[in-house]
Design an enzyme around this catalytic site. Structure first.
Site, mmCIF file in Angstrom:
data_model
loop_
_atom_site.group_PDB
_atom_site.id
_atom_site.type_symbol
_atom_site.label_atom_id
_atom_site.label_comp_id
_atom_site.label_asym_id
_atom_site.label_seq_id
_atom_site.Cartn_x
_atom_site.Cartn_y
_atom_site.Cartn_z
ATOM 1 N N SER A 178 0.869 -1.176 0.000
ATOM 2 C CA SER A 178 0.000 0.000 0.000
ATOM 3 C C SER A 178 0.906 1.226 0.000
ATOM 4 C CB SER A 178 -0.907 -0.012 1.235
ATOM 5 O OG SER A 178 -1.915 0.966 1.096
ATOM 6 N N GLU A 179 0.693 2.139 -0.963
ATOM 7 C CA GLU A 179 1.692 3.185 -1.188
ATOM 8 C C GLU A 179 1.812 4.179 -0.037
ATOM 9 O OE1 GLU A 179 -1.026 2.704 -2.999
ATOM 10 O OE2 GLU A 179 -1.877 4.571 -3.791
ATOM 11 N N ASN A 180 0.849 4.194 0.877
ATOM 12 C CA ASN A 180 1.002 5.089 2.022
ATOM 13 C C ASN A 180 2.008 4.549 3.039
ATOM 14 O OD1 ASN A 180 -1.039 3.097 2.442
ATOM 15 N ND2 ASN A 180 -1.646 4.160 4.304
ATOM 16 N N GLY A 181 2.544 3.335 2.792
ATOM 17 C CA GLY A 181 3.687 2.945 3.597
ATOM 18 C C GLY A 181 3.683 1.594 4.270
ATOM 19 N N SER A 186 8.513 3.854 0.037
ATOM 20 C CA SER A 186 7.341 3.262 -0.606
ATOM 21 C C SER A 186 7.403 3.430 -2.117
ATOM 22 C CB SER A 186 6.069 3.906 -0.051
ATOM 23 O OG SER A 186 4.939 3.211 -0.508
#
Lengths: 221, 229
Positions: free
Chosen positions: A49-52, A91
């Site tokens: 998930s690109e938020n981390g 990320s």
């Protein structure tokens, strides 16, 4: 006479069967998120998930939400054992650096050249690209997930996108609720058709060049 | 070890001046310094430039907002540099009315531009955005047989960040996905104010577990009880 009935679940089911154990997968907001529900039990993918985080798990039970643990759509999520958190530069290092195998994204328009438009309708709706441009640039395989037709009946698959592009010639696979397409050499190759739709129906209802190969087969989602 | 001043959210807000570039941590409000942002709304500041992942979530029907959403509503910004505005309809309204300049930056490019500023780099070369509207007005360079966009470093005057825990020296530990842009902004801004939920004595955080070393942090603010982030 075949009547088109939107079926997002079938799109998610078919995409979920593309992955193999160990694949790193990023699922976009909306329809792509559904894909996570249908990954076969004997396949273990690593969701990024690109938020981390990697090791994205299911939504927590009501009352068990953690304000510090969300997905890229700000929904409460969980992390699986063995998962990890990181900052946004790491990320997108994962994403741009080619360490994501598959990214699944939603669509405003997708064309037979592999161009994708999904972040802006000038003058109407401008949500922004978020992480989509990096995801399409960096992922090994880009999968576009979309209903085949708009509510108006217009084809979501185009010869050429008219909206501002998110990705230039990056889309490899398009899965709709009528079939599974690969993009090769500026054409859609129909690999599977989802009954009751037929290759003829699909050609008639798609505003793009479609090649139906000899190995094209029916698929029961 | 030098200790860092612990100030109130209102004192932190008073350090932010009209016209400054303000970097705010958080991803759709997760990991945003809500106590300091609330004090900025109260202070009634305007004409700021915002650097943030997004303009957060504003849902007027449910009377729900977080992160920078209330500052957007208070018209605190003349310009925002963000990757996403889709969850705050007020951003789009101000943009369409010509009241707010919105610069959309791909999220990975935004992170890397901020990182570059903190690391003494002039910018970065990225393949992201080549062939799209993002490349407009930017240099394209052919390096190692590939076309890249030159994206310039993005420094800030003030960094308003959020951590789970600090020691009194200002070493920071973030929590889960509330980390996001916070450690990058801590390095990219001249003045860094870290809002934290817990303050411990120097030595209580294992140096191996520090996410942001104390030298990047100027002031500490305690999160108010029941803070949204």
């Amino acid at each position: 006479m075949i009547e088109y009935v939107e079926n997002k679940e079938n799109i998610a089911r078919r995409i979920a069967r593309i992955f193999k154990t160990g694949d790193v997968v990023n699922l976009g907001i909306g329809l792509p998120t559904l894909v996570g529900n249908f990954v076969p039990e004997d396949v273990t993918v690593i969701l990024q998930s690109e938020n981390g985080l990697i090791g994205l798990g299911p939504a927590p039970a009501p009352g068990k939400e953690d304000k510090d643990l969300t997905n890229a759509g700000a929904m409460p999520v969980s992390i699986l054992p063995g998962g990890a958190y990181f900052d946004s530069a790491t990320s997108f290092g994962i994403i741009r650096g080619g360490h994501v195998d598959y990214t699944v994204l939603g669509v405003l328009e997708v064309d037979q050249e592999g161009n994708l438009a999904n972040y802006k309708i000038p003058g109407k709706m401008v949500p922004g690209m978020g992480g989509a441009m990096d995801l399409t640039t960096g992922s090994r395989v880009v999968i576009a997930a979309t209903t085949h037709l708009e509510k108006s009946g217009a084809s979501k698959l185009k010869r050429r996108c008219s909206l501002p592009l998110t990705a230039v010639r990056e889309v490899d696979i398009v899965v709709t609720d009528v079939g599974y397409f690969e993009i090769l050499g500026g054409k859609y190759y129909l690999r599977e058709y989802f009954e009751p739709y037929t290759p003829d129906w699909i050609k008639e209802h798609t505003d793009a060049e479609i090649v139906v190969g000899e190995d094209c087969k029916p698929c029961f989602c | 070890m030098i200790t860092k001043p612990i100030i109130s959210a209102a004192e932190a807000a008073a350090m932010v001046k009209t016209g400054q570039v303000v970097q705010v941590g958080g991803f759709l409000g997760c990991g945003s310094p809500d106590s300091v942002l609330g004090a900025l709304v109260t202070a009634g500041i305007n004409n700021l430039v915002l650097v943030c992942n997004d303009t957060s979530v504003l849902d007027e029907k449910k009377q729900r907002s977080n992160g920078v959403a209330d500052l957007i509503k208070a018209a605190a910004f003349s310009k925002v540099i963000v990757s996403h505005i889709g969850t705050n309809p007020e951003t789009q309204r101000q943009m369409n009315a010509g009241e707010l300049e919105v610069v959309l930056v791909p999220q990975g490019t935004l992170a890397e531009r901020i990182r570059a500023a903190g690391c003494g780099l002039g910018g970065i070369l990225t393949p992201t955005g080549v062939g799209t509207e993002v490349e407009q007005g930017k240099q394209k360079l052919l390096v190692a047989d590939r076309v890249w966009l030159l994206e310039e470093a993005l420094p800030g005057d003030v960094g308003l960040i959020k951590a789970r825990k600090a020691d009194k020296a200002g070493n920071l530990v973030y929590s889960k996905t509330a980390r996001n842009f916070n450690p990058l902004m801590a390095m990219a801004c001249k003045l860094v104010i870290a809002e934290v939920e817990e303050l411990v004595e120097i030595g209580e955080i294992d140096p191996d577990h520090v996410h942001t070393p104390s030298i990047f942090v100027d002031y500490l603010v305690m999160s108010r009880e029941g803070s949204k982030s």
